[in-house]
Design a protein around this motif. Structure first.
Motif, PDB file in Angstrom:
ATOM      1  N   PRO A 297     -11.527 -81.186   6.296  1.00  0.00           N
ATOM      2  CA  PRO A 297     -12.404 -80.606   7.321  1.00  0.00           C
ATOM      3  C   PRO A 297     -12.824 -79.186   6.967  1.00  0.00           C
ATOM      4  N   LYS A 298     -13.915 -78.766   7.544  1.00  0.00           N
ATOM      5  CA  LYS A 298     -14.394 -77.397   7.378  1.00  0.00           C
ATOM      6  C   LYS A 298     -13.703 -76.515   8.416  1.00  0.00           C
ATOM      7  N   VAL A 299     -13.155 -75.413   7.977  1.00  0.00           N
ATOM      8  CA  VAL A 299     -12.463 -74.513   8.894  1.00  0.00           C
ATOM      9  C   VAL A 299     -13.472 -73.666   9.648  1.00  0.00           C
ATOM     10  N   TRP A 300     -13.404 -73.709  10.959  1.00  0.00           N
ATOM     11  CA  TRP A 300     -14.165 -72.844  11.848  1.00  0.00           C
ATOM     12  C   TRP A 300     -13.178 -71.921  12.544  1.00  0.00           C
ATOM     13  N   LYS A 301     -13.537 -70.669  12.707  1.00  0.00           N
ATOM     14  CA  LYS A 301     -12.606 -69.679  13.259  1.00  0.00           C
ATOM     15  C   LYS A 301     -13.121 -69.137  14.593  1.00  0.00           C
ATOM     16  N   ALA A 302     -12.228 -69.163  15.569  1.00  0.00           N
ATOM     17  CA  ALA A 302     -12.567 -68.667  16.900  1.00  0.00           C
ATOM     18  C   ALA A 302     -11.626 -67.532  17.279  1.00  0.00           C
ATOM     19  N   LEU A 303     -12.159 -66.571  18.003  1.00  0.00           N
ATOM     20  CA  LEU A 303     -11.344 -65.525  18.630  1.00  0.00           C
ATOM     21  C   LEU A 303     -11.474 -65.698  20.137  1.00  0.00           C
ATOM     22  N   TRP A 304     -10.344 -65.924  20.790  1.00  0.00           N
ATOM     23  CA  TRP A 304     -10.319 -66.041  22.248  1.00  0.00           C
ATOM     24  C   TRP A 304      -9.816 -64.718  22.810  1.00  0.00           C
ATOM     25  N   VAL A 305     -10.619 -64.119  23.675  1.00  0.00           N
ATOM     26  CA  VAL A 305     -10.298 -62.795  24.219  1.00  0.00           C
ATOM     27  C   VAL A 305     -10.039 -62.937  25.712  1.00  0.00           C
ATOM     28  N   GLY A 306      -8.811 -62.663  26.119  1.00  0.00           N
ATOM     29  CA  GLY A 306      -8.470 -62.657  27.530  1.00  0.00           C
ATOM     30  C   GLY A 306      -8.591 -61.239  28.080  1.00  0.00           C
ATOM     31  N   VAL A 307      -9.485 -61.052  29.027  1.00  0.00           N
ATOM     32  CA  VAL A 307      -9.706 -59.724  29.606  1.00  0.00           C
ATOM     33  C   VAL A 307      -8.891 -59.630  30.897  1.00  0.00           C
ATOM     34  N   GLN A 308      -7.934 -58.720  30.891  1.00  0.00           N
ATOM     35  CA  GLN A 308      -7.043 -58.617  32.048  1.00  0.00           C
ATOM     36  C   GLN A 308      -7.748 -58.044  33.280  1.00  0.00           C
ATOM     37  N   GLU A 309      -8.647 -57.059  33.086  1.00  0.00           N
ATOM     38  CA  GLU A 309      -9.300 -56.440  34.241  1.00  0.00           C
ATOM     39  C   GLU A 309     -10.737 -56.058  33.916  1.00  0.00           C
ATOM     40  N   VAL A 310     -11.632 -56.373  34.841  1.00  0.00           N
ATOM     41  CA  VAL A 310     -13.025 -55.927  34.756  1.00  0.00           C
ATOM     42  C   VAL A 310     -13.342 -55.091  35.986  1.00  0.00           C
ATOM     43  N   THR A 311     -14.240 -54.149  35.823  1.00  0.00           N
ATOM     44  CA  THR A 311     -14.676 -53.322  36.952  1.00  0.00           C
ATOM     45  C   THR A 311     -16.194 -53.342  37.007  1.00  0.00           C
ATOM     46  N   GLY A 312     -16.720 -53.087  38.200  1.00  0.00           N
ATOM     47  CA  GLY A 312     -18.167 -53.066  38.331  1.00  0.00           C
ATOM     48  C   GLY A 312     -18.587 -52.678  39.726  1.00  0.00           C
ATOM     49  N   ASN A 313     -19.862 -52.400  39.850  1.00  0.00           N
ATOM     50  CA  ASN A 313     -20.433 -52.012  41.134  1.00  0.00           C
ATOM     51  C   ASN A 313     -20.968 -53.269  41.817  1.00  0.00           C
ATOM     52  N   SER A 314     -20.098 -53.942  42.561  1.00  0.00           N
ATOM     53  CA  SER A 314     -20.467 -55.184  43.217  1.00  0.00           C
ATOM     54  C   SER A 314     -21.340 -54.892  44.438  1.00  0.00           C
ATOM     55  N   VAL A 315     -21.750 -55.933  45.129  1.00  0.00           N
ATOM     56  CA  VAL A 315     -22.569 -55.754  46.324  1.00  0.00           C
ATOM     57  C   VAL A 315     -21.802 -54.997  47.407  1.00  0.00           C
ATOM     58  N   ASP A 316     -20.478 -55.003  47.325  1.00  0.00           N
ATOM     59  CA  ASP A 316     -19.646 -54.289  48.296  1.00  0.00           C
ATOM     60  C   ASP A 316     -19.139 -52.960  47.754  1.00  0.00           C
ATOM     61  N   GLY A 317     -19.718 -52.528  46.625  1.00  0.00           N
ATOM     62  CA  GLY A 317     -19.295 -51.263  46.050  1.00  0.00           C
ATOM     63  C   GLY A 317     -18.430 -51.441  44.816  1.00  0.00           C
ATOM     64  N   GLN A 318     -17.987 -50.339  44.242  1.00  0.00           N
ATOM     65  CA  GLN A 318     -17.173 -50.355  43.032  1.00  0.00           C
ATOM     66  C   GLN A 318     -15.821 -51.021  43.306  1.00  0.00           C
ATOM     67  N   CYS A 319     -15.475 -51.964  42.438  1.00  0.00           N
ATOM     68  CA  CYS A 319     -14.191 -52.647  42.606  1.00  0.00           C
ATOM     69  C   CYS A 319     -13.780 -53.259  41.279  1.00  0.00           C
ATOM     70  N   SER A 320     -12.624 -53.909  41.254  1.00  0.00           N
ATOM     71  CA  SER A 320     -12.124 -54.513  40.021  1.00  0.00           C
ATOM     72  C   SER A 320     -11.522 -55.877  40.314  1.00  0.00           C
ATOM     73  N   SER A 321     -11.519 -56.699  39.281  1.00  0.00           N
ATOM     74  CA  SER A 321     -10.977 -58.049  39.362  1.00  0.00           C
ATOM     75  C   SER A 321     -10.063 -58.253  38.161  1.00  0.00           C
ATOM     76  N   SER A 322      -8.901 -58.824  38.375  1.00  0.00           N
ATOM     77  CA  SER A 322      -7.948 -58.905  37.258  1.00  0.00           C
ATOM     78  C   SER A 322      -7.184 -60.223  37.247  1.00  0.00           C
ATOM     79  N   PHE A 323      -6.780 -60.612  36.042  1.00  0.00           N
ATOM     80  CA  PHE A 323      -5.918 -61.762  35.813  1.00  0.00           C
ATOM     81  C   PHE A 323      -4.486 -61.286  35.602  1.00  0.00           C
TER      82      PHE A 323
END
Length: 340
Positions: A98-124
């Motif tokens: 088989p042909k080797v294909w390489k993947a990088l899986w990136v788990g982001v623990q926390e994201v932040t942003g200016n949601s419709v309810d204001g600045q907040c964060s979401s995390s795993f």
């Protein structure tokens, strides 16, 4: 002078036409293909419409004859020269590396942003990131490998980012994690290192919501992107129980990971490699043409035929298009990035 030239060309054409007719009588031979498992027969990488056992005419010369074995999901192939009527029996000894294909899986623990309810964060939590990674590995085992008839072998690396990442606000309701946000923290994401990068982050957490009408986004022209790598961002709704939501996808929409990845190679990449893929859908995306080709939700047959080159052409008789096992054996995004 003009009349003589025309006469000469007419005579020459007549001679060539006679030679061509003679060649047609001897230029093809009967090929009988059998295999130790029943499967679909391919000629020079193109699906023939036949399943084993079958007999059909093949032009004399060098050819690749192959079969996608349905029970084992293996690809059997031989290169041979046709000079007479031939019988070919393919076995598991004919399975290529088989042909080797390489993947990088990136788990982001926390994201932040200016949601419709204001600045907040979401995390795993760490356990939730582990569940997301297991879901991805499940898709590799159940779709990526078997749909390519194991002509691909995915090597997966995992990195978890604990530094909070600011979301990019594409519109009033759309939030994304752009490639630049990842490469700033992960300099190893560069041309030639990976075929695809999968970024997994949490859509909502408590009162903080980055909800919008997409599960994932994929960048569709990897070789012309700065990182020359397939890039996919997955915005996952973990809810109160991430495992419950993952199981819902497994039972109802199991192809979500392979769908996003196919955008990275099925919109431009394999076409640029010379492969003939289906026509674009109404929104201009090839992968969204499933209904145009009479496939139905949850599209698993579409993904399988798309990857195996068995999408029947629209109104073109017994011809087929798609990526196909031979293409998977020839190309990877990271090799193309380096050669370019």
């Amino acid at each position: 002078m003009k009349k003589i030239t025309v006469l000469f060309l007419a005579i020459a054409f007549g001679i060539m036409a006679c030679d061509t007719n003679t060649d047609k009588q001897t230029s093809s031979h009967l090929l009988k293909v059998t295999a130790e498992e029943q499967g679909h027969i391919y000629l020079d990488g193109q699906y023939t419409g036949y399943t084993t056992p079958a007999k059909f005419k093949v032009s004399k010369g060098e050819h690749v004859i192959s079969v996608t074995a349905e029970a084992s999901k293996q690809y059997l192939r031989q290169e041979l020269t046709i000079s007479e009527d031939t019988e070919l029996h393919l076995t598991m000894q004919d399975v290529p590396e088989p042909k080797v294909w390489k993947a990088l899986w990136v788990g982001v623990q926390e994201v932040t942003g200016n949601s419709v309810d204001g600045q907040c964060s979401s995390s795993f939590s760490q356990e939730e990131l582990d569940a997301g990674f297991d879901f991805f590995q499940w898709s590799i085992d159940n779709q990526f490998h078997p749909f390519s008839y194991n002509t691909t072998k995915w090597e997966v690396e995992r990195v978890d980012i604990t530094t909070p990442i600011e979301l990019h606000k594409a519109s009033n309701t759309w939030f994304t994690l752009e490639p630049e946000s990842i490469t700033e923290l992960l300099p190893e994401v560069k041309p030639g290192n990976y075929d695809a990068v999968f970024v997994f982050w949490r859509e909502s957490d408590g009162d903080c919501s980055f909800k919008s009408s997409y599960f994932g986004l994929a960048w569709t022209d990897p070789i012309n992107d700065p990182i020359k790598t397939g890039y996919i961002t997955i915005k996952f709704d973990a809810g109160d129980d991430i495992n419950k939501n993952i199981n819902w996808y497994k039972e109802n929409d199991p192809g979500v990971w392979v769908h996003e990845w196919l955008h990275t190679v099925g919109e431009n990449y394999f076409q640029d490699c010379g492969e003939r893929l289906p026509e674009k859908g109404g929104d201009g995306l090839v992968l969204h043409a499933a209904e145009k080709y009479k496939y139905t939700y949850p599209w698993m047959d579409w993904y399988a035929d798309f990857m195996s080159g068995r999408v029947k052409d629209l109104g073109a008789g017994n011809t087929y298009c798609g990526i196909g096992p031979e293409a998977f054996l020839k190309y990877t995004v990271r090799e193309s990035a380096l050669s370019q």
